[in-house]
Every structure is written in C-alpha cells, then in structure tokens.
Design a protein around this motif. Structure first.
Motif, PDB file in Angstrom:
ATOM      1  N   PRO A   1      -2.647  -1.293   5.040  1.00 39.92           N
ATOM      2  CA  PRO A   1      -3.184  -0.042   4.481  1.00 39.92           C
ATOM      3  C   PRO A   1      -2.782   1.204   5.276  1.00 39.92           C
ATOM      4  O   PRO A   1      -2.664   2.282   4.714  1.00 39.92           O
ATOM      5  N   GLN A   2      -2.552   1.037   6.561  1.00 40.98           N
ATOM      6  CA  GLN A   2      -2.170   2.167   7.422  1.00 40.98           C
ATOM      7  C   GLN A   2      -0.953   1.769   8.249  1.00 40.98           C
ATOM      8  O   GLN A   2      -0.854   0.632   8.697  1.00 40.98           O
TER       9      GLN A   2
ATOM     10  N   CYS B   1      -4.554   2.289  -8.939  1.00 45.24           N
ATOM     11  CA  CYS B   1      -4.802   3.630  -8.409  1.00 45.24           C
ATOM     12  C   CYS B   1      -6.281   3.928  -8.590  1.00 45.24           C
ATOM     13  O   CYS B   1      -6.904   3.459  -9.536  1.00 45.24           O
TER      14      CYS B   1
ATOM     15  N   PRO C   1     -10.668   7.200  -2.797  1.00 45.89           N
ATOM     16  CA  PRO C   1     -10.430   5.760  -2.628  1.00 45.89           C
ATOM     17  C   PRO C   1     -11.436   4.855  -3.340  1.00 45.89           C
ATOM     18  O   PRO C   1     -11.134   3.706  -3.619  1.00 45.89           O
TER      19      PRO C   1
ATOM     20  N   TYR D   1       0.848  -1.196   0.000  1.00 46.69           N
ATOM     21  CA  TYR D   1       0.000   0.000   0.000  1.00 46.69           C
ATOM     22  C   TYR D   1       0.879   1.241   0.000  1.00 46.69           C
ATOM     23  O   TYR D   1       1.869   1.295   0.720  1.00 46.69           O
ATOM     24  N   GLU D   2       0.480   2.222  -0.780  1.00 47.84           N
ATOM     25  CA  GLU D   2       1.244   3.458  -0.849  1.00 47.84           C
ATOM     26  C   GLU D   2       0.848   4.367   0.308  1.00 47.84           C
ATOM     27  O   GLU D   2      -0.316   4.738   0.449  1.00 47.84           O
TER      28      GLU D   2
ATOM     29  N   GLN E   1      -6.036   5.883   1.784  1.00 42.45           N
ATOM     30  CA  GLN E   1      -6.160   4.449   1.559  1.00 42.45           C
ATOM     31  C   GLN E   1      -7.543   4.013   2.019  1.00 42.45           C
ATOM     32  O   GLN E   1      -8.182   4.680   2.830  1.00 42.45           O
TER      33      GLN E   1
ATOM     34  N   GLU F   1      -5.435   8.000  -5.525  1.00 42.78           N
ATOM     35  CA  GLU F   1      -5.722   7.624  -4.139  1.00 42.78           C
ATOM     36  C   GLU F   1      -5.783   6.100  -4.062  1.00 42.78           C
ATOM     37  O   GLU F   1      -5.945   5.424  -5.073  1.00 42.78           O
ATOM     38  N   ALA F   2      -5.657   5.568  -2.858  1.00 43.40           N
ATOM     39  CA  ALA F   2      -5.751   4.129  -2.602  1.00 43.40           C
ATOM     40  C   ALA F   2      -4.835   3.322  -3.527  1.00 43.40           C
ATOM     41  O   ALA F   2      -5.209   2.273  -4.040  1.00 43.40           O
TER      42      ALA F   2
ATOM     43  N   THR G   1      -1.999   0.839  -4.764  1.00 46.00           N
ATOM     44  CA  THR G   1      -1.410  -0.413  -4.316  1.00 46.00           C
ATOM     45  C   THR G   1      -0.509  -0.961  -5.420  1.00 46.00           C
ATOM     46  O   THR G   1      -0.645  -0.590  -6.591  1.00 46.00           O
TER      47      THR G   1
END
Length: 181
Positions: free
Chosen positions: A150-151, A81, A86, A48-49, A179, A62-63, A65
């Motif tokens: 994700p976080q 993306c 997201p 996850y970015e 994310q 956004e979101a 990966t």
C-alpha cells in the motif's frame, strides 16, 4: 485560374511547414517502449496505486487497487476505487487482460465491459525486486505507478518518480491518491 496573393501564399506555406514540423514532436510524445521483460507470474495479486496522471475514470478516486488473477492465457483484472476517501463508496471495473508482446510480456490489451472498450497498457519499467511498476498507455497520455504494498518507502517512491520523469512524463501533474494504511 486565380493566383494567390504572395503574402497569403507565404502564410499558407508557413502554417503547413509548422504543422509538418509538429508531427515528429507529437510522435515523440508517445510512451517509450517497455524497458524490461516482465515475468508474467509476478503480475498476479494486488497492485496498489501510488501515483497517476489525472483521468476522467478515476476522478476523486482514492485507495485504488488492481487485482490480477491468472485466467487461461491471460488475466482477470478487477480495478477498485473508493470515491472521495479511502473509506468512500466502492466502484469496480472488471477487465480481461491478454499479453500482446511475447518477447517482453510488457504489453497488455485490457477489455472492459465485455469487450465494449479495449485499451492497451504497457509496463514501461519495474523495480529490480518487482515491488513496483510503471504502467502507461501507448499514446503517452496516461501513466500509473503501482506497488505490491500500500505504501512505498520515501526512497523507492522518489526513485520510481524520477524514472517516470526520465520516461518523459511531466511528474508535476501526478496525483497521489490516499491508500488505506
């Protein structure tokens, strides 16, 4: 033969000296060499970015990966993306990744669009538990903080961003895409 005016000669020499002095500065702006060896088996799975430097390909992304799957001696990578939010429209880029550094396994050549576009990416550092990594381009222009979750916790995120700063990147320019929670 014309002899240049002394002031013009001094000015030309000063400009040439300034340009030559700038060369080492530009070279030092390149990404640092990767710090640690990467265990290739830990590259597989979803990343996850968490943060990135702005770039044209990921504008309003956004979101984001990146899914790494072992494929022969390398990997198949699908970068995803969501535009604007997201849950926005999905955009994907497919690439093949080949390790090009057998000593540290930290440098990869990614080929996009069937080999039309190639770019090296370096894993500059990663967390002791391999839960996060810092990836950059060799020229030092771009950097990403990626995570297996994700976080990241606030403490780990702060530690990773501090490491990005230590590597010479201007962290005030980082974007922090949303994310999916």
């Amino acid at each position: 033969m014309l002899t240049p005016h002394p002031r013009r000669l001094i000015s030309t020499v000063a400009v040439a000296t300034a340009l030559l002095a700038a060369i080492p500065a530009a070279a030092s702006a390149a990404a640092p060499e990767p710090a640690n060896r990467v265990e290739l088996t830990k590259m597989t799975g979803r990343w996850y970015e968490v943060a990135r430097t702005p770039n044209a390909m990921q504008k309003a992304c956004e979101a984001a990966t990146a899914d790494w799957t072992r494929a022969g001696a390398g990997y198949s990578v699908i970068q995803t993306c969501r535009r604007g939010a997201p849950d926005g429209p999905k955009k994907e880029w497919k690439a093949s990744a080949t390790p090009v550094d057998p000593v540290k396994n930290a440098k990869f050549k990614l080929s996009f669009f069937g080999g039309v576009m190639n770019q090296e990416y370096w894993i500059l550092d990663h967390g002791a538990d391999d839960g996060w990594l810092i990836m950059g381009t060799p020229g030092g222009n771009y950097v990403w903080l990626l995570s297996k979750a994700p976080q990241l916790s606030a403490a780990v995120r702060s530690q990773a961003i501090a490491r990005i700063r230590q590597l010479g990147y201007d962290t005030s320019k980082l974007e922090f895409p949303q994310q999916v929670r």
